[in-house]
Motif scaffolding. Sequence first.
Motif, mmCIF file in Angstrom:
data_model
loop_
_atom_site.group_PDB
_atom_site.id
_atom_site.type_symbol
_atom_site.label_atom_id
_atom_site.label_comp_id
_atom_site.label_asym_id
_atom_site.label_seq_id
_atom_site.Cartn_x
_atom_site.Cartn_y
_atom_site.Cartn_z
ATOM 1 N N GLY A 53 13.656 75.108 9.292
ATOM 2 C CA GLY A 53 14.732 74.873 10.252
ATOM 3 C C GLY A 53 15.464 73.571 10.059
ATOM 4 O O GLY A 53 16.238 73.156 10.931
ATOM 5 N N SER A 54 15.255 72.895 8.932
ATOM 6 C CA SER A 54 15.909 71.613 8.689
ATOM 7 C C SER A 54 16.399 71.550 7.245
ATOM 8 O O SER A 54 15.806 72.165 6.352
ATOM 9 C CB SER A 54 14.947 70.452 8.963
ATOM 10 O OG SER A 54 13.802 70.548 8.138
ATOM 11 N N PRO A 55 17.481 70.823 6.991
ATOM 12 C CA PRO A 55 18.002 70.722 5.624
ATOM 13 C C PRO A 55 17.235 69.698 4.801
ATOM 14 O O PRO A 55 16.484 68.876 5.339
ATOM 15 C CB PRO A 55 19.439 70.261 5.835
ATOM 16 C CG PRO A 55 19.362 69.423 7.078
ATOM 17 C CD PRO A 55 18.325 70.095 7.953
ATOM 18 N N MET A 56 17.442 69.748 3.495
ATOM 19 C CA MET A 56 16.982 68.668 2.630
ATOM 20 C C MET A 56 17.968 67.519 2.745
ATOM 21 O O MET A 56 19.180 67.708 2.622
ATOM 22 C CB MET A 56 16.893 69.125 1.172
ATOM 23 C CG MET A 56 16.523 68.007 0.203
ATOM 24 S SD MET A 56 16.412 68.530 -1.528
ATOM 25 C CE MET A 56 14.875 69.454 -1.504
ATOM 26 N N LEU A 57 17.454 66.325 2.988
ATOM 27 C CA LEU A 57 18.272 65.115 3.065
ATOM 28 C C LEU A 57 18.167 64.358 1.751
ATOM 29 O O LEU A 57 17.054 64.118 1.256
ATOM 30 C CB LEU A 57 17.802 64.213 4.219
ATOM 31 C CG LEU A 57 17.719 64.852 5.607
ATOM 32 C CD1 LEU A 57 17.165 63.840 6.604
ATOM 33 C CD2 LEU A 57 19.081 65.353 6.054
ATOM 34 N N GLN A 58 19.308 64.000 1.166
ATOM 35 C CA GLN A 58 19.331 63.220 -0.060
ATOM 36 C C GLN A 58 20.306 62.061 0.097
ATOM 37 O O GLN A 58 21.325 62.187 0.781
ATOM 38 C CB GLN A 58 19.767 64.075 -1.257
ATOM 39 C CG GLN A 58 18.842 65.221 -1.585
ATOM 40 C CD GLN A 58 19.190 65.880 -2.897
ATOM 41 O OE1 GLN A 58 19.849 65.293 -3.758
ATOM 42 N NE2 GLN A 58 18.747 67.115 -3.082
ATOM 43 N N GLY A 59 19.989 60.949 -0.555
ATOM 44 C CA GLY A 59 20.886 59.804 -0.521
ATOM 45 C C GLY A 59 20.774 58.967 -1.775
ATOM 46 O O GLY A 59 19.723 58.942 -2.424
ATOM 47 N N ARG A 60 21.876 58.307 -2.123
ATOM 48 C CA ARG A 60 21.882 57.407 -3.287
ATOM 49 C C ARG A 60 22.855 56.266 -3.028
ATOM 50 O O ARG A 60 23.957 56.469 -2.519
ATOM 51 C CB ARG A 60 22.298 58.144 -4.559
ATOM 52 C CG ARG A 60 22.368 57.247 -5.796
ATOM 53 C CD ARG A 60 22.812 58.014 -7.048
ATOM 54 N NE ARG A 60 22.888 57.152 -8.223
ATOM 55 C CZ ARG A 60 23.979 56.470 -8.587
ATOM 56 N NH1 ARG A 60 25.082 56.562 -7.849
ATOM 57 N NH2 ARG A 60 23.960 55.695 -9.656
ATOM 58 N N THR A 61 22.426 55.062 -3.395
ATOM 59 C CA THR A 61 23.288 53.886 -3.411
ATOM 60 C C THR A 61 23.403 53.411 -4.856
ATOM 61 O O THR A 61 22.379 53.175 -5.506
ATOM 62 C CB THR A 61 22.710 52.754 -2.537
ATOM 63 O OG1 THR A 61 22.607 53.210 -1.189
ATOM 64 C CG2 THR A 61 23.593 51.523 -2.591
ATOM 65 N N GLY A 62 24.630 53.311 -5.356
ATOM 66 C CA GLY A 62 24.827 52.918 -6.740
ATOM 67 C C GLY A 62 25.923 51.889 -6.896
ATOM 68 O O GLY A 62 26.737 51.666 -5.987
ATOM 69 N N TYR A 63 25.928 51.256 -8.065
ATOM 70 C CA TYR A 63 26.969 50.271 -8.368
ATOM 71 C C TYR A 63 27.310 50.372 -9.848
ATOM 72 O O TYR A 63 26.411 50.381 -10.707
ATOM 73 C CB TYR A 63 26.495 48.856 -8.036
ATOM 74 C CG TYR A 63 27.595 47.820 -8.122
ATOM 75 C CD1 TYR A 63 28.612 47.801 -7.176
ATOM 76 C CD2 TYR A 63 27.607 46.876 -9.136
ATOM 77 C CE1 TYR A 63 29.628 46.852 -7.242
ATOM 78 C CE2 TYR A 63 28.615 45.916 -9.208
ATOM 79 C CZ TYR A 63 29.629 45.909 -8.262
ATOM 80 O OH TYR A 63 30.622 44.977 -8.331
ATOM 81 N N ALA A 64 28.615 50.478 -10.127
ATOM 82 C CA ALA A 64 29.111 50.546 -11.506
ATOM 83 C C ALA A 64 29.929 49.291 -11.776
ATOM 84 O O ALA A 64 30.888 49.000 -11.044
ATOM 85 C CB ALA A 64 29.959 51.788 -11.707
ATOM 86 N N MET A 65 29.559 48.569 -12.824
ATOM 87 C CA MET A 65 30.220 47.299 -13.126
ATOM 88 C C MET A 65 30.618 47.259 -14.596
ATOM 89 O O MET A 65 29.793 47.537 -15.480
ATOM 90 C CB MET A 65 29.278 46.131 -12.827
ATOM 91 C CG MET A 65 29.899 44.765 -13.053
ATOM 92 S SD MET A 65 28.772 43.416 -12.602
ATOM 93 C CE MET A 65 27.493 43.625 -13.850
ATOM 94 N N PRO A 66 31.884 46.929 -14.896
ATOM 95 C CA PRO A 66 32.302 46.843 -16.300
ATOM 96 C C PRO A 66 31.595 45.696 -17.014
ATOM 97 O O PRO A 66 31.432 44.605 -16.461
ATOM 98 C CB PRO A 66 33.805 46.617 -16.207
ATOM 99 C CG PRO A 66 34.028 46.045 -14.839
ATOM 100 C CD PRO A 66 32.979 46.650 -13.965
ATOM 101 N N LEU A 67 31.176 45.974 -18.247
ATOM 102 C CA LEU A 67 30.504 44.968 -19.061
ATOM 103 C C LEU A 67 31.429 44.469 -20.161
ATOM 104 O O LEU A 67 32.594 44.857 -20.252
ATOM 105 C CB LEU A 67 29.227 45.560 -19.669
ATOM 106 C CG LEU A 67 28.083 45.892 -18.700
ATOM 107 C CD1 LEU A 67 26.874 46.372 -19.493
ATOM 108 C CD2 LEU A 67 27.699 44.670 -17.869
ATOM 109 N N TRP A 68 30.884 43.595 -21.003
ATOM 110 C CA TRP A 68 31.628 43.105 -22.143
ATOM 111 C C TRP A 68 31.897 44.217 -23.155
ATOM 112 O O TRP A 68 32.768 44.101 -23.993
ATOM 113 C CB TRP A 68 30.829 41.991 -22.818
ATOM 114 C CG TRP A 68 29.485 42.453 -23.319
ATOM 115 C CD1 TRP A 68 29.190 42.950 -24.553
ATOM 116 C CD2 TRP A 68 28.269 42.491 -22.576
ATOM 117 N NE1 TRP A 68 27.870 43.294 -24.636
ATOM 118 C CE2 TRP A 68 27.266 43.019 -23.433
ATOM 119 C CE3 TRP A 68 27.912 42.136 -21.281
ATOM 120 C CZ2 TRP A 68 25.951 43.207 -23.026
ATOM 121 C CZ3 TRP A 68 26.609 42.311 -20.883
ATOM 122 C CH2 TRP A 68 25.651 42.832 -21.741
#
Length: 375
Positions: A195-210
């Motif tokens: 009777g309940s959904p699957m909960l998913q989460g993600r925190t990400g960061y994309a940063m340009p490199l040299w």
Amino acid sequence: GENSTLKFSGFLRTDVIMDTNLMNNTIVPFWVRSPDPGAPAAVRARPDEGDFSIDPRLTRLVMEFDGGTPPSLSYAKLTGRLETDFDTANSGPSTESRQVPRIRQAFLRLAWPNDVTVTAGQSWDVISPLMPSVQAHSVLWHFGNLGDRRPQLITAYEPMLGPGRLSLTGSLGQTGAVDNNDLDGNGTIDGAQSGSPMLQGRTGYAMPLWVEKKDAVFGVWGHHSSETTSTAIMGENRFPSESVGADLTLPLTKALTLKGEAWRGRNLPDVRGGIAQGVDAWGRLVGSEGGWGELSYKFSDRYTFLVGSGVDNPGNGDVLDQAPARTRNQVRYLANRFTFGRFEVGVDWLHFETEYKGFHDASDDRFSLFSTFNF
């Protein structure tokens, strides 16, 4: 409408696969069968009993819809995707010369100018967003790679933050969509019965490199869901599933890139972990930890070399104490990619190992050749 467009694309693909020992499935392998003569028939294989197969299952058809930015949706960009192939199971009406189409993805997406997107339909899990470059039929599921596709509602907020872009993503998904668990055999999938959904989460960061035109990407993620049975299993009716993990994509030079994931959790078959073992005969949750890593080096526009490994390591103490429990899966691989415009050829070697409780461990060398033409 007059501003809507449809775009068709895809590829034609053929895979040739040879194994030195039998896996649990010839084309979509999750573990190596044990050579132990005392193992059950479903687990056992004679030593050096290999296989050979040719299949076009991964041939893919894609339809992309662009609905423009209708004012009625606050000028959100409306898009959609329907993605199909023929990678069905070796059962039912599907045979190697009569494949049944399979829905991979089917979703609508709204993207607002304020960096918010909402996706509804079948799409990839939010957790474990990266993919290894080998074994495209099963992308090293149960050998260290988590995540699959399922019906879900995904919301993402991805603003620019400093020199890079932040990503905050969450989803409500269908529990049991992958493993179809029915532990008590009452005809209702335990994930739906919760009777309940699957909960998913993600925190990400994309940063340009040299490194020219390349981003370093790091993310942390996790999920929680539950399965419920009508009949208690050793006094338990509710069985949670949980994971935490991280992903990293790191361009080291213009040609050399490292990527991979690490995770741990319990009761993970619905997200392709624990070597498909989630709840044991005593109603206890099977814990597991693992991950995978891959280095790729692009020698030229026509040739890329890759090396990698992965592991799925369920706890083999008092939880997995009944034979023939699978206590460890590991893979190591070398891969070659040759690209000639829209035509690509891959030549791979993978070494699979599976360890068992109470029976002989097993290993397999898989040699894979594929060709793909994109259109």
